[in-house]
Design a protein around this motif. Structure first.
Motif, mmCIF file in Angstrom:
data_model
loop_
_atom_site.group_PDB
_atom_site.id
_atom_site.type_symbol
_atom_site.label_atom_id
_atom_site.label_comp_id
_atom_site.label_asym_id
_atom_site.label_seq_id
_atom_site.Cartn_x
_atom_site.Cartn_y
_atom_site.Cartn_z
ATOM 1 N N ALA A 375 -30.616 3.251 6.936
ATOM 2 C CA ALA A 375 -29.372 3.941 7.270
ATOM 3 C C ALA A 375 -29.697 5.186 8.090
ATOM 4 O O ALA A 375 -29.381 6.311 7.724
ATOM 5 C CB ALA A 375 -28.617 4.313 5.998
ATOM 6 N N PHE A 376 -30.351 4.968 9.234
ATOM 7 C CA PHE A 376 -30.781 6.068 10.090
ATOM 8 C C PHE A 376 -29.689 6.522 11.060
ATOM 9 O O PHE A 376 -29.740 7.622 11.581
ATOM 10 C CB PHE A 376 -32.023 5.678 10.888
ATOM 11 N N THR A 377 -28.717 5.658 11.337
ATOM 12 C CA THR A 377 -27.685 5.967 12.316
ATOM 13 C C THR A 377 -26.309 5.673 11.703
ATOM 14 O O THR A 377 -26.209 4.995 10.673
ATOM 15 C CB THR A 377 -27.848 5.103 13.584
ATOM 16 N N PRO A 378 -25.236 6.170 12.331
ATOM 17 C CA PRO A 378 -23.892 5.841 11.837
ATOM 18 C C PRO A 378 -23.636 4.336 11.794
ATOM 19 O O PRO A 378 -22.984 3.849 10.861
ATOM 20 C CB PRO A 378 -22.970 6.546 12.836
ATOM 21 N N ASP A 379 -24.140 3.594 12.783
ATOM 22 C CA ASP A 379 -23.969 2.139 12.770
ATOM 23 C C ASP A 379 -24.705 1.516 11.589
ATOM 24 O O ASP A 379 -24.213 0.566 10.963
ATOM 25 C CB ASP A 379 -24.469 1.532 14.085
ATOM 26 N N ASP A 380 -25.906 2.060 11.290
ATOM 27 C CA ASP A 380 -26.647 1.576 10.120
ATOM 28 C C ASP A 380 -25.856 1.811 8.837
ATOM 29 O O ASP A 380 -25.819 0.959 7.946
ATOM 30 C CB ASP A 380 -28.004 2.285 10.010
ATOM 31 N N ALA A 381 -25.228 2.983 8.751
ATOM 32 C CA ALA A 381 -24.457 3.307 7.556
ATOM 33 C C ALA A 381 -23.271 2.355 7.392
ATOM 34 O O ALA A 381 -22.956 1.927 6.277
ATOM 35 C CB ALA A 381 -23.974 4.754 7.629
ATOM 36 N N LYS A 382 -22.619 2.002 8.504
ATOM 37 C CA LYS A 382 -21.507 1.052 8.448
ATOM 38 C C LYS A 382 -22.001 -0.320 7.997
ATOM 39 O O LYS A 382 -21.351 -0.994 7.194
ATOM 40 C CB LYS A 382 -20.846 0.943 9.815
ATOM 41 N N ALA A 383 -23.156 -0.736 8.535
ATOM 42 C CA ALA A 383 -23.708 -2.039 8.150
ATOM 43 C C ALA A 383 -24.074 -2.057 6.670
ATOM 44 O O ALA A 383 -23.866 -3.056 5.979
ATOM 45 C CB ALA A 383 -24.932 -2.362 9.006
ATOM 46 N N LEU A 384 -24.622 -0.946 6.173
ATOM 47 C CA LEU A 384 -24.973 -0.857 4.757
ATOM 48 C C LEU A 384 -23.727 -0.969 3.880
ATOM 49 O O LEU A 384 -23.703 -1.713 2.896
ATOM 50 C CB LEU A 384 -25.695 0.463 4.488
#
Length: 547
Positions: A375-384
């Motif tokens: 969860a390094f980026t905002p997109d990563d956080a959304k995917a998580l």
């Protein structure tokens, strides 16, 4: 249930070191949360062993996480960030399936799965992992066949004819829009109706070129036309594909997908498709994998639910299949995944996040192995967040657990023998017993040379097909008309015409007797009907004319 940290009344420290067969007393010493999870995986029938329940930093070998063999045709998903151990999970599942007599298909994108054919190498890390999860580890390889698309790279060449590949899959490879896809379908329709076999790309090019000629345009009247602009787009895309070397994938001998269902000495053969040589053409190899599945679906009989699948198919880099796909293509994938279960085939899609798979397909994947996410980026956080929402409710804080899993650890939920989801289980996975890495190139080459399939598929052949027939037709049309026969030829012409007009029973000899035979007449009529019949195509537009 507790979250990802053990409760104060957890088992003593030595509980994690106990073996799975330590007895009821040891099981009673487990934390309540672990006991609840373990009860959900206590299947009575044959199952694949994935690993031990993980709670906080500790693995509990008395609590094993498993997948019932009979539910693997309900499909699955293996997901996780790069470097989290997805490939080793595939290897672990594949070698156990092979040991249970189930054939497996694996796509080896990075070139490191060939080791499944060789025994693993003992070492401190393997020994420690086996101790942690209660595994009795012994080195063992699997019977394996190695393939390569069109012979590019090590392996027995896999080819498909353009005719059997069909317009829908080919349009995906060529990156055509829906209008161009429809026009390509018209080209296949014409070729099917007129008995023009499209074995390779030059056959397809010849038919498209013909259909844009004055003569070809006239033949398309009544079923729509093929515009010069659309034909130009398709021809340019075919040229690019040919220049990239992909033309070798299309042709003969065409691969018979029944080869993927083989066993050897009671163990399932693991078919490994070596793809490192075509990594720069991901759309092609992902679509080719879909052709294999579509062909299996078309050819296999209905068997319903079996005690074990007939084949388990691992679809690596699955996001490439869905990216940029047309609506018709996605609908075909969804229906194939839904229906192929009744043919005894299980499919595991392998990708980074569940978001890579359309919802209608994801809903059909009953078995889940989710490795760590970043969860390094905002997109990563959304995917998580999206990934967490796809799991059943549990006592784990999955948003935290999924970012803290180590390599070779995953969150698991599968279908029980009754078809109900099992409890979510953070799991420390077992170590594969086969070699975790590629075999030496010389050993791989020797295995390919020794394969009984090498003689059948290695050498390409080029039979007469649409290209040759249309070329002959054009040459005949360009030839000068024969001169009118002179008066001196009249007696001979009258003699020949008289012979042709005689009824069969008056034409003596073998020819006359054959033509007068009712059985021969009936066969001739049925053969003519069969030759003129349009090729029937499956849901994906694939076709198989020979078995």
């Amino acid at each position: 249930m507790t979250a990802d940290r053990p409760s104060p009344d957890a088992a003593p420290d030595d509980a994690a070191d106990a073996t799975p067969d330590a007895g009821p007393g040891a099981a009673a010493a487990l934390p309540e949360a672990v006991r609840e999870i373990a009860a959900g995986y206590a299947f009575t029938g044959p199952a694949l062993e994935l690993g031990a329940v993980l709670l906080g930093p500790d693995a509990y070998p008395q609590a094993q996480v498993r997948i019932p063999l009979g539910v693997l045709n309900r499909h699955g998903l293996v997901a996780g960030a790069t470097g989290t151990g997805k490939t080793k999970t595939l290897q672990l599942i594949a070698e156990q399936l092979s040991a249970q007599g189930v054939p497996v298909f694996l796509a080896d994108v990075k070139g490191d799965v060939s080791g499944i054919s060789a025994p693993g190498t003992p070492g401190d890390r393997v020994t420690e992992r086996a101790r942690e999860v209660g595994q009795s580890w012994t080195p063992q390889g699997c019977p394996a066949e190695f393939y390569a698309l069109g012979g590019q790279g090590a392996g027995i060449p896999l080819r498909a004819t353009v005719t059997s590949f069909g317009p829908l899959l080919l349009a995906k490879v060529l990156e055509l829009n829906e209008t161009q896809e429809s026009s390509l379908g018209l080209v296949f329709h014409y070729a099917d109706r007129h008995g023009l076999e499209l074995y390779d790309l030059k056959d397809l090019t010849a038919v498209i070129t013909f259909l844009t000629s004055p003569e070809g345009k006239a033949e398309l009247k009544g079923i729509g036309g093929l515009s010069a602009a659309t034909a130009g787009v398709i021809l340019r895309a075919l040229t690019v594909l040919e220049n990239e070397g992909a033309g070798t994938f299309f042709g003969e001998p065409e691969f018979d997908t029944a080869e993927l269902l083989r066993t050897a000495d009671g163990r399932g053969v693991v078919s490994v498709l070596e793809l490192p040589a075509v990594q720069d053409r991901p759309r092609l190899f992902s679509t080719f994998l879909m052709w294999l599945l579509a062909d299996l679906y078309q050819e296999l009989p209905e068997v319903g639910d079996l005690d074990r699948p007939k084949l388990v198919f691992f679809f690596d880099e699955a996001h490439l299949l869905f990216k940029g796909a047309s609506k018709a293509f996605l609908e075909a994938i969804t229906q194939t995944v839904r229906l192929i279960r009744s043919k005894g085939v299980g499919i595991f899609f392998v990708t980074q996040t569940p978001k890579d798979v359309p919802g209608d397909v994801l809903a059909q994947l009953g078995n889940r192995v989710q490795h760590a996410l970043r969860a390094f980026t905002p997109d990563d956080a959304k995917a998580l967040k999206a990934t967490v929402s796809t799991f059943p409710r549990s006592g784990y804080d999955l948003a935290e657990v999924l970012t803290q899993l180590g390599t070779g650890e995953a969150v698991v939920t599968v279908l029980s023998e009754k078809g109900a989801p099992t409890p979510v289980a953070a799991t420390r996975l077992r170590a594969p017993q086969s070699l975790m890495g590629p075999v030496p190139p010389e050993r791989l080459a020797a295995a390919v040379d020794a394969s009984p399939l090498a003689a059948r598929y290695r050498d390409a052949i080029d039979r007469e097909s649409a290209y040759e027939r249309l070329a002959a037709r054009a040459q005949q049309a360009a030839a000068p008309a024969p001169a009118e026969p002179g008066p001196e030829a009249a007696p001979q012409r009258e003699k020949e015409e008289g012979r042709a007009e005689r009824p069969p029973q008056e034409q003596g000899g073998l020819l006359g007797s054959l033509l007068s035979n009712p059985a021969v007449k009936s066969f001739a009529r049925s053969a003519g009907t069969q030759l003129g019949r349009e090729i029937s195509r499956s849901l994906f537009g694939t076709s198989r004319r020979r078995r």
